[in-house]
Structure formats: structure tokens, C-alpha cells
Design an enzyme around this catalytic site. Sequence first.
Site, PDB file in Angstrom:
ATOM      1  N   SER A  22       0.662  -1.528  -0.029  1.00 58.87           N
ATOM      2  CA  SER A  22       0.397  -0.126  -0.204  1.00 58.87           C
ATOM      3  C   SER A  22       0.798   0.909  -0.023  1.00 58.87           C
ATOM      4  CB  SER A  22      -0.766  -0.011   1.154  1.00 58.87           C
ATOM      5  OG  SER A  22      -0.001  -0.013   2.355  1.00 58.87           O
ATOM      6  N   SER A 145      12.727  10.313   6.544  1.00 57.04           N
ATOM      7  CA  SER A 145      11.654  11.829   6.326  1.00 57.04           C
ATOM      8  C   SER A 145      12.221  12.856   7.175  1.00 57.04           C
ATOM      9  CB  SER A 145      10.033  11.440   7.429  1.00 57.04           C
ATOM     10  OG  SER A 145       9.111  12.570   7.219  1.00 57.04           O
ATOM     11  N   TYR A 158       6.996  10.374  16.566  1.00 57.65           N
ATOM     12  CA  TYR A 158       7.399   9.553  15.108  1.00 57.65           C
ATOM     13  C   TYR A 158       8.790  10.660  14.604  1.00 57.65           C
ATOM     14  CZ  TYR A 158       7.468   9.559  10.126  1.00 57.65           C
ATOM     15  OH  TYR A 158       7.053   9.071   8.726  1.00 57.65           O
TER      16      TYR A 158
END
Length: 254
Positions: A22, A145, A158
Amino acid sequence: MTQPATFHDLKGASVYITGGGSGVGAALTDGFLAQGANVAFIGRSDASAFVDEMRDKHGRAPLFLQGDMTDTELLHATMGKAAEAHGPIKVLINNAANDQRHALDESTPEFWDWMIEVNLKAYFFACQEAARQMDHGGSIINFSSISYMMGNAGYPIYTTSNAGITGMTRSLARELGPKNIRVNALAPGWVLTQKQLDQWATPEDLAAHLDRQCLKRHLTPDDMIGPTLFLASEASGAMTGQCIVADGGVVTTG
């Protein structure tokens, strides 16, 4: 999306992707299959329909191994099954992550443990097993990220994990270099997966982020295929211990 380059050394390569059914992971599975690689991926949700779609598109299916990657024993077992099916893993892509929003004063030790297990611990132990299999070298790509580089608020565990991924990548590159195993990180910008669109991508936030980008278009999962293929291929054979940014021009490195 048709990729502009063919990486001939990836044909027949054994590739293992976490979360490859996904979002960005599905785009990567598609992209590696298009290069002729043999792809296995782990995911918690049933991905049978996606597997069928890939079979129809490429004439062969990826190997879907259902399970929770935070279960280290199961994770290693699925990587073993990937090796049985396709040969020892040549390319590991640690892609799966969870950027669930949370505030400092609402976070519990249990939530901390879960976030770290998903976003950092599973990466580390996937690297451990891949390194065992890569007797003749290989490439490990850890998705990080730009969120921690930007100092973003709203998900501090995160961003902590993202910073940890980069540090882990640099240390493992040093440790595994003598085995000809390259370890690099890829830091995307805001990639508009369906999850992002459904949960967090408000018109106001999208406009503000686009204003910060040099390129005035939103990023899609397909934008991550080319950089990942490059890091997996021997085209980047002299690169290791690096964190490569693919964000449309928000942050700068160097």
C-alpha cells in the site's frame, strides 16, 4: 508512471520491502517488478487484490507475506521465506512506518514503545537479517522523512524515530561496508498517499507546504520509485552512509 531509466542489474534481484502492499510501498513493489526484480513484501493487511493487480500488469506476482513486522521472529521468518523463493535478499527496503499524530502531554510509555517498534526497531532487525543473507554484498535503503529536519511539531516520537533511522543508517554503513553492503537512507517530503489525503492533508496545510517547495506540484508515491531504484542499483555503487532527500525542494543538505 513509466520510469525514465532501466537499471539492468536489478533484473532477477531478490528484493524485500516492508509495507510493500500500500501507499509508497505499493509503488515501490510495482517499480521493482517493472525492472524485472523478484519482490517479496510484508504487510499486516490482506494484499491479495494488489498481488493480482501486479500479476496482471507484469506477468508475475510479488510474494506477499502477511504479518506484523514488529514481531521480530516473524519478520525474520518472512525474510527467510523470501530467500527460499527468490534467493538471498539483495535489496532491503525498510519503508513501512506510522506517522500517527500525537502530542507530548498525551503520549504514554505504551504508545512510545509501539511507535518506536514500528518506526525504528523493526528497521534495525530487518537490517540484521538482511546483512546475514547478503554474503556477496547488497543494498539496504531505510526510509526516513524530512519531518525531523524541518523540526515539525505534532508527532514528536515519529520525528525522533526518523532521526534515529539516519543515525542507524550511518553506523550500519560503517559496520557493513567491509561486506560490500551499502546502507543509505531516503528522506521523502510530504508524499500524498491516500492515507495522507484521508487523514491529514487539509487544503490549508497543503497550500502552506507547497509554498515551501521549490517544485510547485504535490509529490506522489511514484516520485519515490526512481530514487529508490537508484540507491538499490550499482549505479550508486560508491554511495553509502548517506541520507538522500526527495522532497520537491523543501530542505537543503550539504
